[in-house]
Design a protein around this motif. Structure first.
Motif, PDB file in Angstrom:
ATOM      1  N   GLN A 106      23.192  80.013  66.081  1.00 48.65           N
ATOM      2  CA  GLN A 106      24.268  79.460  66.892  1.00 48.65           C
ATOM      3  C   GLN A 106      25.626  79.860  66.321  1.00 48.65           C
ATOM      4  O   GLN A 106      26.567  80.121  67.057  1.00 48.65           O
ATOM      5  N   LYS A 107      25.690  79.974  64.990  1.00 46.86           N
ATOM      6  CA  LYS A 107      26.972  80.215  64.336  1.00 46.86           C
ATOM      7  C   LYS A 107      26.650  80.652  62.922  1.00 46.86           C
ATOM      8  O   LYS A 107      25.659  80.197  62.347  1.00 46.86           O
ATOM      9  N   PHE A 108      27.435  81.591  62.337  1.00 47.34           N
ATOM     10  CA  PHE A 108      27.203  81.890  60.914  1.00 47.34           C
ATOM     11  C   PHE A 108      28.507  82.070  60.170  1.00 47.34           C
ATOM     12  O   PHE A 108      29.502  82.525  60.718  1.00 47.34           O
ATOM     13  N   SER A 125      25.640  81.316  55.457  1.00 45.24           N
ATOM     14  CA  SER A 125      25.054  80.031  55.828  1.00 45.24           C
ATOM     15  C   SER A 125      25.034  80.014  57.351  1.00 45.24           C
ATOM     16  O   SER A 125      26.063  80.192  58.007  1.00 45.24           O
ATOM     17  N   ILE A 126      23.856  79.850  57.899  1.00 44.34           N
ATOM     18  CA  ILE A 126      23.647  80.083  59.327  1.00 44.34           C
ATOM     19  C   ILE A 126      23.207  78.795  60.006  1.00 44.34           C
ATOM     20  O   ILE A 126      22.314  78.106  59.511  1.00 44.34           O
ATOM     21  N   ASP A 127      23.833  78.458  61.130  1.00 41.50           N
ATOM     22  CA  ASP A 127      23.382  77.331  61.939  1.00 41.50           C
ATOM     23  C   ASP A 127      22.356  77.827  62.949  1.00 41.50           C
ATOM     24  O   ASP A 127      22.628  78.754  63.696  1.00 41.50           O
ATOM     25  N   VAL A 128      21.195  77.200  62.947  1.00 49.03           N
ATOM     26  CA  VAL A 128      20.116  77.632  63.836  1.00 49.03           C
ATOM     27  C   VAL A 128      19.853  76.543  64.867  1.00 49.03           C
ATOM     28  O   VAL A 128      19.569  75.399  64.509  1.00 49.03           O
ATOM     29  N   ARG A 129      19.979  76.888  66.149  1.00 48.21           N
ATOM     30  CA  ARG A 129      19.649  75.914  67.204  1.00 48.21           C
ATOM     31  C   ARG A 129      18.148  75.964  67.458  1.00 48.21           C
ATOM     32  O   ARG A 129      17.587  77.019  67.712  1.00 48.21           O
ATOM     33  N   LEU A 130      17.497  74.808  67.350  1.00 47.43           N
ATOM     34  CA  LEU A 130      16.031  74.772  67.444  1.00 47.43           C
ATOM     35  C   LEU A 130      15.548  75.001  68.872  1.00 47.43           C
ATOM     36  O   LEU A 130      16.192  74.577  69.830  1.00 47.43           O
ATOM     37  N   ASN A 176      19.550  68.820  66.620  1.00 50.32           N
ATOM     38  CA  ASN A 176      19.058  70.056  67.224  1.00 50.32           C
ATOM     39  C   ASN A 176      19.517  71.295  66.474  1.00 50.32           C
ATOM     40  O   ASN A 176      19.318  72.408  66.943  1.00 50.32           O
ATOM     41  N   VAL A 177      20.148  71.125  65.314  1.00 52.95           N
ATOM     42  CA  VAL A 177      20.643  72.274  64.546  1.00 52.95           C
ATOM     43  C   VAL A 177      20.173  72.146  63.097  1.00 52.95           C
ATOM     44  O   VAL A 177      20.363  71.116  62.468  1.00 52.95           O
ATOM     45  N   VAL A 178      19.531  73.224  62.579  1.00 51.25           N
ATOM     46  CA  VAL A 178      19.180  73.265  61.163  1.00 51.25           C
ATOM     47  C   VAL A 178      19.893  74.474  60.535  1.00 51.25           C
ATOM     48  O   VAL A 178      20.504  75.270  61.245  1.00 51.25           O
ATOM     49  N   GLN A 179      19.835  74.573  59.216  1.00 53.76           N
ATOM     50  CA  GLN A 179      20.572  75.628  58.530  1.00 53.76           C
ATOM     51  C   GLN A 179      19.616  76.608  57.851  1.00 53.76           C
ATOM     52  O   GLN A 179      18.628  76.189  57.248  1.00 53.76           O
TER      53      GLN A 179
END
Lengths: 168, 272
Positions: free
Chosen positions: B223-225, B235-240, B185-188
């Motif tokens: 979600q987090k960077f 570099s960023i964590d993206v919650r879909l 559920n997380v992409v970058q």
């Protein structure tokens, strides 16, 4: 003899269907998809033609690959364990396999378990090495081999005790 | 000569094994490069029809949930329609539109492997071709990689080969969407420069620079960077937004201007 061929064909088809329709979708803990189709190699008669056995195993792997979009890594790992199966058997059962009367059902539980576990561990090691394809991720490979291997062994043992009891 | 033949006969099983192993490895290595996995994908008719048959049974269990999703989307679209400008209706002449949409259903989904593919029940017969974008009502899903008569295999965004143009919704800074194969559920999002102001919860949408996806299709939220100090890039964590484990109805987007865009880009590169 004829009956034997028939049983193997049915096994081949059913194991592919069960693998791709049920176990490839399990995603237990998010990544554990046990591979039960290895039972085909475990159950396959010992005295059959070895070249045919290797060819059949390749086909089995290739069909699983087609269904799960994994290029041809199932085929590569299945053909590997098909080739080394006699060596594993010699290691586990000793000289007993040379006798005409040797049958898998006559061996002890511990021997059957070791045979199955070795097949699965070698298969999974080859499979995940090819899938991840980098030694920088060796911990990930090991984690997957151990976790998914354990799940595969448990399920294969269950299937084995369910479907081969009446051979006694 | 006799010895060579003897050698072959003696080692025929080993040679057969080597031969089959090399075939398998050949297919594997070949399909590592983009657009080469032509034969080994589940969009061919055997696997496609098996998946579709068994999917027919399981579809019934999710029907009410799917209907709820579709009604929700209709509600949102109606709201847009009633509150938007009146000219949108008159401009629905199909020859003028840039994008055409086809609907389809997922017959096979996976999300636990490093390279995930989704099979859908639309193919060449429904004019679905490689390099079309696939979305759901919540966000993007992937890009069509191979097609057969009535099936297509879609390279999911949960695929380490996937690279999709994406941007921050409020500042228009763009980067590439990749996946580190860890969580489904997380992409970058990478290549965002350090001068961009970021906050957790910012929305990420498609950039519209790729001729595959139109702009502003939702992807997810930050979600987090982390700042990579060596390169001064985030570099960023993206919650879909999409639940990648539960996908049924999809939309396939065809960009009618795609050929023109590609020709123009090729011509520009050639001139330099």
């Amino acid at each position: 003899m004829n009956n034997n061929y028939f049983v193997n064909i049915i096994r081949f088809v059913l194991l592919i269907l069960v693998q791709v329709l049920v176990f490839n979708r399990l995603n237990f803990f998010g990544f554990i998809n046990p591979m039960v189709y290895i039972l085909f190699l475990y159950w396959f008669p010992i005295k059959e033609n070895r070249a045919a056995f290797i060819g059949l195993s390749f086909l089995l792997g290739l069909f699983i690959d087609l269904f799960s979009d994994t290029m041809a890594i199932h085929a590569a790992s299945t053909v590997t364990i098909a080739y080394i199966r006699p060596a594993i058997m010699r290691f586990v059962f000793g000289v007993n396999i040379e006798f005409q009367s040797f049958r898998l059902s006559n061996t002890t539980r511990a021997q059957q378990f070791t045979f199955l576990a070795l097949l699965i561990i070698v298969h999974h090691a080859v499979f995940f090495t090819l899938e991840i394809f980098s030694f920088a991720n060796i911990l990930l490979i090991l984690k997957k081999v151990v976790a998914i291997g354990a799940a595969s062994i448990i399920l294969c043992l269950l299937f084995n005790s369910l479907f081969s009891a009446k051979k006694e | 000569m006799q010895q060579i033949i003897n050698f072959v006969i003696r080692n025929k099983n080993f040679l057969l094994y080597l031969f089959l192993l090399f075939i398998a490895l050949g297919f594997t290595v070949q399909s590592h490069s983009y657009h080469q996995s032509r034969f080994f994908n589940s969009s061919n008719w055997i696997t496609g029809s098996v998946y579709e048959t068994f999917n027919g049974f399981s579809t019934y269990f999710g029907l009410s949930e799917e209907n709820a999703k579709l009604v929700e989307e209709n509600k949102r679209l109606r709201k847009l329609l009633f509150n938007g400008q009146k000219e949108t209706l008159s401009s629905l002449d199909s020859t003028q539109l840039i994008y055409t949409i086809t609907t389809g259903q997922v017959v096979k989904n996976s999300y636990a492997e490093p390279r995930n593919y989704i099979t859908i029940n639309r193919g060449i017969k429904d004019s679905v071709f490689p390099d079309m974008g696939v979305i759901t009502e919540k966000g993007i899903l992937g890009i069509v990689e191979n097609t057969s008569g009535s099936y297509a295999s879609v390279q999911s965004i949960l695929n380490e080969k996937s690279r999709i143009n994406a941007k921050l919704k409020n500042t228009e800074h763009f980067g590439s969407l990749v996946w580190d194969t860890q969580r489904y559920n997380v992409v970058q999002l990478v290549d965002i420069p350090r001068l961009v102001p970021l906050t957790v919860g910012d929305t990420i949408v498609t950039g519209g620079m790729s001729s595959i996806f139109p702009g502003n299709i939702p992807i997810g939220t930050i979600q987090k960077f982390d700042l990579d100090t060596a390169n001064s890039l985030y570099s960023i964590d993206v919650r879909l937004f999409n639940d990648m484990t539960n996908i049924k109805n999809v939309y396939i987007i065809d960009n009618n201007d795609r050929k023109e865009i590609l020709e123009l880009e090729a011509a520009t590169v050639n001139e330099q």
